[in-house]
Design an enzyme around this catalytic site. Sequence first.
Site, PDB file in Angstrom:
ATOM      1  CG  HIS A 178      -2.041   0.780   1.389  1.00  0.00           C
ATOM      2  ND1 HIS A 178      -1.942   2.039   1.080  1.00  0.00           N
ATOM      3  CD2 HIS A 178      -3.066   0.675   1.889  1.00  0.00           C
ATOM      4  CE1 HIS A 178      -3.213   2.775   1.285  1.00  0.00           C
ATOM      5  NE2 HIS A 178      -3.751   1.809   1.628  1.00  0.00           N
ATOM      6  CD  GLU A 276      -3.400   1.311  -1.922  1.00  0.00           C
ATOM      7  OE1 GLU A 276      -4.083   0.202  -1.490  1.00  0.00           O
ATOM      8  OE2 GLU A 276      -4.056   2.560  -1.787  1.00  0.00           O
TER       9      GLU A 276
HETATM   10  O1  LIG Z   1      -7.370   3.718   6.639  1.00  0.00           O
HETATM   11  P1  LIG Z   1      -6.613   2.406   6.159  1.00  0.00           P
HETATM   12  O2  LIG Z   1      -7.319   1.353   6.909  1.00  0.00           O
HETATM   13  O3  LIG Z   1      -5.190   2.566   6.372  1.00  0.00           O
HETATM   14  O4  LIG Z   1      -6.993   2.384   4.600  1.00  0.00           O
HETATM   15  C1  LIG Z   1      -6.803   3.627   3.673  1.00  0.00           C
HETATM   16  C2  LIG Z   1      -7.171   3.214   2.261  1.00  0.00           C
HETATM   17  O5  LIG Z   1      -6.797   2.099   1.848  1.00  0.00           O
HETATM   18  C3  LIG Z   1      -6.986   1.454   0.526  1.00  0.00           C
HETATM   19  O6  LIG Z   1      -6.480   2.618  -0.324  1.00  0.00           O
HETATM   20  C4  LIG Z   1      -8.307   1.579   0.171  1.00  0.00           C
HETATM   21  O7  LIG Z   1      -8.586   1.291  -1.102  1.00  0.00           O
HETATM   22  C5  LIG Z   1      -9.233   2.635   1.028  1.00  0.00           C
HETATM   23  O8  LIG Z   1     -10.542   2.452   0.920  1.00  0.00           O
HETATM   24  C6  LIG Z   1      -8.664   2.963   2.270  1.00  0.00           C
HETATM   25  O9  LIG Z   1      -9.525   4.130   2.886  1.00  0.00           O
END
Ligand SMILES: O=P(O)(O)OC[C@H]1O[C@H](O)[C@H](O)[C@@H](O)[C@@H]1O
Length: 301
Positions: A178, A276
């Site tokens: 990510h 990601e």
């Molecule tokens: O806040 P987190 O659990 O780290 O996730 C952060 C982000 O991760 C990814 O990019 C998902 O596609 C998003 O939907 C999410 O908001």
Amino acid sequence: MTSPADLAQLLAAVPGVVLRSSDELYPGRGAGLPVLEIQNAHGRAVLALQGAHLLSFVPQGGRDLLWLSPLAKFNPGKAIRGGIPLCLPWFGGHPDKSRGLPAHGFARTSDWQLESAEVLADGRHQLVLGLKDTLLTREMWPHHFHFRFAITVGSELTVMLEAEHQGHVPVEFTAAMHSYFAVPNVAECVIEGLAGCEQINTLGGITRLHNEGDVVIRDVHDSVYLDVPAVQIIRTPSGQTRIDSDTRSAIVWNPGTNALKGGDIGPAYTGFVCVERGDAFDNAITLKPGEVYRANMTISG
Ligand SMILES: O=P(O)(O)OC[C@H]1O[C@H](O)[C@H](O)[C@@H](O)[C@@H]1O
């Protein structure tokens, strides 16, 4: 569990890798977590043992290609905002919403062990961290596994995420690296290398589209691109970042002005874009007993 003494002994033989507390590098941001600072003639990286989470990568003479939130906190068992969190064995919310399992799996908040560290003949460093199943992980995901994350710090950052399935029944899982990439202004960056891909827009329900061109970010953006080409380039008015991976998915995310409502990003949301790479949604992986999943990625400026 590697004891601090074993870790110190392992690192004593590896010049250029120092065990520090996150508090020394990022003062006053939570209880603090152990991090490894890796420095050689080609570049510098910072890696948290929790989550095998890269926090910074600076090629020699260059800028940090990764973004770490100025509001990031370093607390045991809590996800760190920025760098490269590893999302596995599931990406996003767990399919069974009733169980209250953590978003993006447990790997990013688990303590990984340093399995090896060495200086390669050309002066780059290579480190391997590992995570094996425990009683706690099996309550969340009933499988025996050995995850490994290998990083090579040179003028490029090369990583390999491995998941070895040590159980007895086939298992389906999803994963992503990510990465939060630093950009001068998210509104002015263009992400090349996703044109022609199927796009799953996850905002306000799931919509499937055919992505026609380069991706630009207008306020909040949260989409999964399937069966993507190996290379994406994030182009900005002052430079570029190249991402090269053999995984099949790319998730592009920026919270836009939603970040102003609270949390650990705030107004700094303009300074990054997440691209990601991994295998998620329709690109989920099924491993037979004994099989190993491997996801490679190289990042360069
Ligand atoms: O806040 P987190 O659990 O780290 O996730 C952060 C982000 O991760 C990814 O990019 C998902 O596609 C998003 O939907 C999410 O908001």
